[in-house]
Design a protein around this motif. Structure first.
Motif, mmCIF file in Angstrom:
data_model
loop_
_atom_site.group_PDB
_atom_site.id
_atom_site.type_symbol
_atom_site.label_atom_id
_atom_site.label_comp_id
_atom_site.label_asym_id
_atom_site.label_seq_id
_atom_site.Cartn_x
_atom_site.Cartn_y
_atom_site.Cartn_z
ATOM 1 N N ASP A 20 -5.623 -3.767 -0.230
ATOM 2 C CA ASP A 20 -4.963 -2.612 -0.844
ATOM 3 C C ASP A 20 -5.852 -1.376 -0.773
ATOM 4 O O ASP A 20 -5.376 -0.263 -0.486
ATOM 5 C CB ASP A 20 -4.576 -2.911 -2.293
ATOM 6 C CG ASP A 20 -3.359 -3.816 -2.405
ATOM 7 O OD1 ASP A 20 -2.664 -4.044 -1.391
ATOM 8 O OD2 ASP A 20 -3.094 -4.301 -3.523
ATOM 9 N N HIS A 21 -7.140 -1.546 -1.029
ATOM 10 C CA HIS A 21 -8.086 -0.416 -0.933
ATOM 11 C C HIS A 21 -8.120 0.132 0.492
ATOM 12 O O HIS A 21 -8.141 1.351 0.698
ATOM 13 C CB HIS A 21 -9.482 -0.859 -1.383
ATOM 14 C CG HIS A 21 -10.517 0.191 -1.186
ATOM 15 N ND1 HIS A 21 -10.643 1.279 -2.035
ATOM 16 C CD2 HIS A 21 -11.467 0.343 -0.226
ATOM 17 C CE1 HIS A 21 -11.625 2.048 -1.598
ATOM 18 N NE2 HIS A 21 -12.131 1.499 -0.505
ATOM 19 N N GLU A 54 -5.109 2.265 1.214
ATOM 20 C CA GLU A 54 -5.257 3.597 0.619
ATOM 21 C C GLU A 54 -6.239 4.454 1.414
ATOM 22 O O GLU A 54 -5.983 5.639 1.657
ATOM 23 C CB GLU A 54 -5.696 3.481 -0.845
ATOM 24 C CG GLU A 54 -4.610 2.944 -1.744
ATOM 25 C CD GLU A 54 -5.008 2.863 -3.202
ATOM 26 O OE1 GLU A 54 -4.093 2.884 -4.042
ATOM 27 O OE2 GLU A 54 -6.221 2.793 -3.512
ATOM 28 N N ILE A 108 -1.266 3.526 -3.294
ATOM 29 C CA ILE A 108 -0.186 2.560 -3.089
ATOM 30 C C ILE A 108 1.090 3.069 -3.763
ATOM 31 O O ILE A 108 2.185 2.985 -3.194
ATOM 32 C CB ILE A 108 -0.582 1.173 -3.665
ATOM 33 C CG1 ILE A 108 -1.884 0.686 -3.054
ATOM 34 C CG2 ILE A 108 0.565 0.178 -3.539
ATOM 35 C CD1 ILE A 108 -1.836 -0.125 -1.829
ATOM 36 N N PHE A 133 5.378 0.173 2.846
ATOM 37 C CA PHE A 133 4.094 -0.375 2.410
ATOM 38 C C PHE A 133 3.819 -1.700 3.113
ATOM 39 O O PHE A 133 2.710 -1.940 3.597
ATOM 40 C CB PHE A 133 4.070 -0.569 0.890
ATOM 41 C CG PHE A 133 2.855 -1.321 0.436
ATOM 42 C CD1 PHE A 133 1.626 -0.698 0.355
ATOM 43 C CD2 PHE A 133 2.935 -2.672 0.121
ATOM 44 C CE1 PHE A 133 0.481 -1.399 -0.032
ATOM 45 C CE2 PHE A 133 1.808 -3.381 -0.260
ATOM 46 C CZ PHE A 133 0.586 -2.744 -0.338
ATOM 47 N N GLU A 192 0.672 -2.886 5.328
ATOM 48 C CA GLU A 192 -0.069 -4.071 4.917
ATOM 49 C C GLU A 192 -0.193 -5.060 6.064
ATOM 50 O O GLU A 192 -1.278 -5.610 6.320
ATOM 51 C CB GLU A 192 0.650 -4.705 3.722
ATOM 52 C CG GLU A 192 0.001 -5.953 3.162
ATOM 53 C CD GLU A 192 0.784 -6.492 1.979
ATOM 54 O OE1 GLU A 192 0.204 -6.541 0.878
ATOM 55 O OE2 GLU A 192 1.985 -6.835 2.149
ATOM 56 N N THR A 230 -6.322 -10.071 -0.535
ATOM 57 C CA THR A 230 -5.024 -9.540 -0.127
ATOM 58 C C THR A 230 -4.233 -9.090 -1.350
ATOM 59 O O THR A 230 -4.546 -9.469 -2.476
ATOM 60 C CB THR A 230 -4.207 -10.609 0.622
ATOM 61 O OG1 THR A 230 -3.903 -11.688 -0.265
ATOM 62 C CG2 THR A 230 -4.967 -11.131 1.837
ATOM 63 N N GLY A 231 -3.187 -8.328 -1.099
ATOM 64 C CA GLY A 231 -2.277 -7.961 -2.169
ATOM 65 C C GLY A 231 -1.394 -9.148 -2.517
ATOM 66 O O GLY A 231 -1.227 -10.073 -1.710
ATOM 67 N N ARG A 240 0.532 -0.102 -10.529
ATOM 68 C CA ARG A 240 1.189 -1.051 -9.620
ATOM 69 C C ARG A 240 2.698 -0.821 -9.616
ATOM 70 O O ARG A 240 3.364 -1.073 -10.621
ATOM 71 C CB ARG A 240 0.861 -2.478 -10.028
ATOM 72 C CG ARG A 240 -0.641 -2.750 -9.941
ATOM 73 C CD ARG A 240 -0.970 -4.115 -10.496
ATOM 74 N NE ARG A 240 -2.370 -4.261 -10.768
ATOM 75 C CZ ARG A 240 -3.206 -4.988 -10.025
ATOM 76 N NH1 ARG A 240 -2.774 -5.634 -8.974
ATOM 77 N NH2 ARG A 240 -4.473 -5.081 -10.355
#
Length: 187
Positions: free
Chosen positions: A36-37, A40, A47, A59, A63, A80-81, A120
């Motif tokens: 996620d970082h 961004e 996000i 998104f 990803e 991971t997300g 989130r």
């Protein structure tokens, strides 16, 4: 996959993937990346903003692109997300390119850990407990299908205790090795 050159952490939001991942990477002497970082950093947007402008589909496309790239890096720990496992290609890359650890948590633990989190997008719901339960119902079987190892989080209530326990298990179960190049993957 065992042996595997990298360690990938999967699990729902609030499971501790980033916090535990950083600690595990340090203990194992590996580089740490949070997907996620990285999304961004690469996009120059949060996000939340990506979700607002491109929706969840936009998104998930970003990803998938970065998961494909980072899962090919040897000798890393990748957090991971929570929804990264939704795409079949992502699950395949994770399984083929690394040792996958599912950090399992409960809805109660998530509620506590995410109580003050307003960043989130998937948690932006009138009933957070219901949303977390629905996400768990949709994703639980995919986490199990993808994981080489399942580790409950909240071990003694501490991310450092969870990380220590995970490293102990990895030292027994994970054979750190180099991956064979698969089609479309650089060796």
């Amino acid at each position: 996959m065992n042996p595997a050159p990298s360690l990938f952490l999967i699990g729902p939001m609030g499971a501790g993937k980033t916090t535990v991942g950083r600690r595990v990477a340090t203990q194992l002497g590996l580089d740490f990346f949070d997907l996620d970082h990285e999304i961004e950093e690469r996009s120059g947007a949060t996000i939340t903003l990506i979700f607002e402008l491109e929706g969840e589909a936009g998104f998930r496309k970003r990803e998938m692109e970065l998961l494909t790239e980072f899962s090919a890096k040897p000798g890393i720990v990748l957090s991971t997300g929570g929804g990264a496992i939704l795409a079949a290609d992502n699950r395949r890359h994770l399984r083929e390119r690394g040792y996958v650890v599912y950090l399992e948590t409960t809805i109660e633990q998530q509620m506590k850990r995410l109580a003050h989190d307003r960043k989130r997008p998937l948690l932006a719901a009138p009933d957070r407990r219901e949303r977390l339960a629905r996400l768990a119902a949709e994703r639980e079987s995919l986490y199990h299908e993808t994981a080489d190892l399942i580790v409950p989080t909240g071990f003694n209530g501490s991310s450092s205790a969870t990380a220590r326990r995970l490293v102990e298990e990895l030292n027994v179960l994970w054979q750190r090795g180099s991956a064979q190049a698969s089609p479309g993957q650089a060796a």
